[in-house]
Write a protein that holds these residues in place. Structure first.
Motif, PDB file in Angstrom:
ATOM      1  N   TYR A   1      50.272  42.455  36.003  1.00  0.00           N
ATOM      2  CA  TYR A   1      48.959  42.885  34.911  1.00  0.00           C
ATOM      3  C   TYR A   1      48.003  41.966  35.209  1.00  0.00           C
TER       4      TYR A   1
ATOM      5  N   GLY B   1      39.448  41.140  32.107  1.00  0.00           N
ATOM      6  CA  GLY B   1      38.727  42.114  32.633  1.00  0.00           C
ATOM      7  C   GLY B   1      37.579  42.668  31.772  1.00  0.00           C
TER       8      GLY B   1
ATOM      9  N   ARG C   1      41.558  36.951  38.093  1.00  0.00           N
ATOM     10  CA  ARG C   1      40.471  36.735  36.815  1.00  0.00           C
ATOM     11  C   ARG C   1      41.794  36.865  35.697  1.00  0.00           C
TER      12      ARG C   1
ATOM     13  N   MET D   1      44.700  40.534  36.800  1.00  0.00           N
ATOM     14  CA  MET D   1      43.492  41.302  37.492  1.00  0.00           C
ATOM     15  C   MET D   1      43.451  40.546  38.871  1.00  0.00           C
ATOM     16  N   HIS D   2      42.907  41.153  39.929  1.00  0.00           N
ATOM     17  CA  HIS D   2      42.821  40.494  41.274  1.00  0.00           C
ATOM     18  C   HIS D   2      42.106  41.404  42.029  1.00  0.00           C
TER      19      HIS D   2
ATOM     20  N   MET E   1      38.283  44.417  41.803  1.00  0.00           N
ATOM     21  CA  MET E   1      39.275  43.782  40.884  1.00  0.00           C
ATOM     22  C   MET E   1      40.278  44.915  40.225  1.00  0.00           C
ATOM     23  N   HIS E   2      41.389  44.798  40.283  1.00  0.00           N
ATOM     24  CA  HIS E   2      42.225  45.828  39.919  1.00  0.00           C
ATOM     25  C   HIS E   2      43.689  45.188  39.458  1.00  0.00           C
ATOM     26  N   THR E   3      44.562  45.971  38.724  1.00  0.00           N
ATOM     27  CA  THR E   3      45.829  45.753  38.397  1.00  0.00           C
ATOM     28  C   THR E   3      46.746  46.505  38.888  1.00  0.00           C
TER      29      THR E   3
END
Ligand SMILES: [Fe+2]
Length: 204
Positions: free
Chosen positions: A168, A131, A128, A170-171, A102-104
């Motif tokens: 921005y 986070g 999501r 989260m994915h 998961m990151h942005t």
């Protein structure tokens, strides 16, 4: 039940079949060239160098196809039809068994995923709402498609489809149980934002 109002919705835009099969194939050949760099977390995920816009006819066609959708998506984010530019683009190759944390995306407002293969359902892009935080949380499990779900999974994706989302958000990608999955990712910025006449400009 009374009328339900979804407060502060998050826009995510899917464009089916943005690019032709020929263009998908041309990008795939570039993505699978041997000069990729492994992800810092796993060798099963690798990334190409940043695409040089001046050296790729494929990229020129892609940015032309993306442009009107970026403007329309940007209007959902900022209530104005702004001039948008893709500031960087690269490709991701996810082998069987690989996943993406998961990151942005920092220093960007709108990001995109162009699917160059049709992903296995196990490796659909997951978004999501949060986070995590610094407080205890009480929750009741809800299905993914429920009104109160904090997770959303993009389904029914084909090679050639585009997804635009706020940078921005989260994915990530769960472990890929299918064939090799290839995507092109990019970050985009508008030329400026305007707050009561105070303009913040971006770009060179
Ligand atoms: Fe990403």
């Amino acid at each position: 039940m009374g009328k339900v109002i979804g407060l502060f919705p998050t826009p995510v835009m899917k464009v089916d079949g943005l690019i032709s099969t020929d263009l998908v194939q041309a990008f795939l050949e570039k993505a699978l060239a041997p000069d990729r760099q492994s992800n810092s977390a796993t060798d099963l995920l690798s990334h190409t160098q940043m695409i040089d816009p001046g050296e790729s006819w494929e990229y020129a066609r892609l940015s032309e196809a993306v442009a009107p959708h970026l403007v329309a998506f940007g209007e959902l984010l900022f209530a104005e039809r702004l001039n948008w530019a893709i500031k960087e683009a690269w490709m991701n190759v996810l082998e069987t068994g690989g996943s993406q944390f998961m990151h942005t995306h920092a220093n960007s407002f709108a990001s995109g995923i162009l699917y160059l293969t049709t992903p296995d359902p196990s490796a659909n892009t997951v978004f999501r709402k949060t986070g995590g935080g610094g407080e205890f949380i009480f929750k009741n499990d809800v299905p993914l498609d429920h009104y109160s779900s904090d997770t959303w999974v993009l389904t029914d994706v084909q090679a050639g489809d585009l997804l635009l989302y706020p940078s921005y958000l989260m994915h990530g990608v769960p472990p890929n149980e299918g064939e090799r999955r290839v995507t092109l990712a990019f970050n985009a910025i508008p030329h400026q934002l305007d707050s009561l006449g105070y303009k913040i400009r971006f770009g060179l």
